[in-house]
Design a protein around this motif. Structure first.
Motif, short mmCIF file in Angstrom:
data_model
loop_
_atom_site.label_atom_id
_atom_site.label_comp_id
_atom_site.label_asym_id
_atom_site.label_seq_id
_atom_site.Cartn_x
_atom_site.Cartn_y
_atom_site.Cartn_z
N THR A 1 -2.95 5.25 8.02
CA THR A 1 -2.69 4.59 6.99
C THR A 1 -3.36 3.20 7.25
O THR A 1 -4.02 2.66 6.23
CB THR A 1 -1.28 4.34 6.27
OG1 THR A 1 -0.89 5.66 6.06
CG2 THR A 1 -1.46 3.54 5.12
N SER A 2 -3.22 2.44 8.33
CA SER A 2 -3.51 1.25 8.77
C SER A 2 -5.02 1.27 8.87
O SER A 2 -5.63 0.23 8.77
CB SER A 2 -2.95 0.61 9.94
OG SER A 2 -3.22 1.46 11.07
N ARG B 1 0.75 -1.26 -0.02
CA ARG B 1 0.03 -0.07 0.02
C ARG B 1 0.94 1.31 -0.07
O ARG B 1 2.07 1.31 0.62
CB ARG B 1 -0.86 -0.08 1.24
CG ARG B 1 -1.84 -1.13 1.27
CD ARG B 1 -2.72 -0.98 2.24
NE ARG B 1 -3.65 -2.02 2.50
CZ ARG B 1 -4.44 -2.41 3.53
NH1 ARG B 1 -3.98 -1.93 4.65
NH2 ARG B 1 -5.14 -3.40 3.58
N GLU B 2 0.25 2.24 -0.55
CA GLU B 2 1.04 3.69 -0.47
C GLU B 2 0.90 4.10 1.00
O GLU B 2 -0.13 3.59 1.68
CB GLU B 2 0.38 4.70 -1.40
CG GLU B 2 0.71 4.51 -2.87
CD GLU B 2 0.11 5.75 -3.52
OE1 GLU B 2 0.29 6.71 -3.03
OE2 GLU B 2 -0.41 5.43 -4.89
N LYS B 3 1.91 4.89 1.28
CA LYS B 3 1.97 5.40 2.58
C LYS B 3 1.60 7.03 2.61
O LYS B 3 1.17 7.74 1.32
CB LYS B 3 3.27 5.58 3.01
CG LYS B 3 3.94 4.00 3.30
CD LYS B 3 5.48 4.38 4.01
CE LYS B 3 5.68 2.88 4.40
NZ LYS B 3 7.09 3.12 5.19
N ALA B 4 0.84 7.30 3.55
CA ALA B 4 0.26 8.89 3.56
C ALA B 4 1.58 9.68 3.45
O ALA B 4 2.53 9.26 3.81
CB ALA B 4 -0.35 9.01 4.82
N LEU C 1 -7.34 2.90 7.17
CA LEU C 1 -7.91 3.28 5.71
C LEU C 1 -8.89 2.12 5.11
O LEU C 1 -8.68 0.89 5.39
CB LEU C 1 -6.81 3.61 4.58
CG LEU C 1 -6.09 4.91 4.89
CD1 LEU C 1 -5.15 5.18 3.82
CD2 LEU C 1 -7.15 6.15 5.10
N GLU D 1 1.26 6.36 9.94
CA GLU D 1 1.00 4.92 9.69
C GLU D 1 -0.35 4.41 10.30
O GLU D 1 -0.89 3.32 9.76
CB GLU D 1 2.38 4.36 10.42
CG GLU D 1 2.42 2.87 10.31
CD GLU D 1 2.25 2.21 8.77
OE1 GLU D 1 1.60 1.14 8.50
OE2 GLU D 1 2.87 2.98 8.01
N TRP E 1 -9.55 0.63 1.84
CA TRP E 1 -8.88 0.64 0.46
C TRP E 1 -9.98 0.56 -0.31
O TRP E 1 -9.54 0.66 -1.61
CB TRP E 1 -7.89 -0.30 0.45
CG TRP E 1 -6.87 -0.02 1.45
CD1 TRP E 1 -6.77 -0.50 2.67
CD2 TRP E 1 -5.90 0.75 1.36
NE1 TRP E 1 -5.22 0.16 3.32
CE2 TRP E 1 -4.61 0.82 2.34
CE3 TRP E 1 -5.36 1.62 0.16
CZ2 TRP E 1 -3.73 1.82 2.48
CZ3 TRP E 1 -4.22 2.31 0.01
CH2 TRP E 1 -3.39 2.52 1.34
#
Length: 141
Positions: free
Chosen positions: A115-116, A8-11, A118, A112, A120
């Protein structure tokens, strides 16, 4: 479909500085300084960045007026004219990049965590339509 976390892309953190004299300094300004430094031309920078010459000129003028020391020196109308970034302009880039690096390091754990969390399956278009609908309903009320 869920993607593995490592794919996954990171913020990303975007830095924009609101200066106390009313000026601003953001990623687009820094990109302009770096591009003028490479091509030694405001016109060349506008072409490389894909923005109008007028906007590029207004940005260079605003940067020069924001600070007591010039960011750009311009040489219009002279043979071999163009523009160059002053040592102060180079320093602004270095300071801004330092703020970016330090901010990214400071925010890494929090980004992080976000992001975790989100979803998707989220689709940007859906959110934009909802936002427009919300704004429309507020303006008609």
């Amino acid at each position: 479909m869920d993607q593995p976390v490592n794919q996954r892309e990171k913020a990303r953190l975007h830095v924009s500085l609101a200066l106390p004299n009313g000026g601003r300094l953001d990623e687009e300004d820094i990109a302009l300084i770096e591009t003028v430094q490479r091509c030694r031309s405001i016109l060349g920078a506008s072409k490389l960045m894909g923005i109008s010459y007028r906007k590029t000129w207004l940005m260079t003028d605003a940067l020069n007026r924001t600070f007591e020391t010039r960011v750009f020196d311009t040489f219009p109308g002279r043979r071999g004219g163009g523009a160059e970034v002053t040592p102060f302009g180079e320093r602004i880039v270095a300071v801004f990049r330092s703020v970016e690096r330090r901010s990214a390091r400071a925010a890494a754990a929090t980004l992080e965590e976000l992001t975790s969390s989100l979803d998707w399956a989220f689709e940007t278009g859906t959110s934009s339509a909802a936002l427009e609908e919300t704004q429309d309903s507020r303006s008609s009320a």
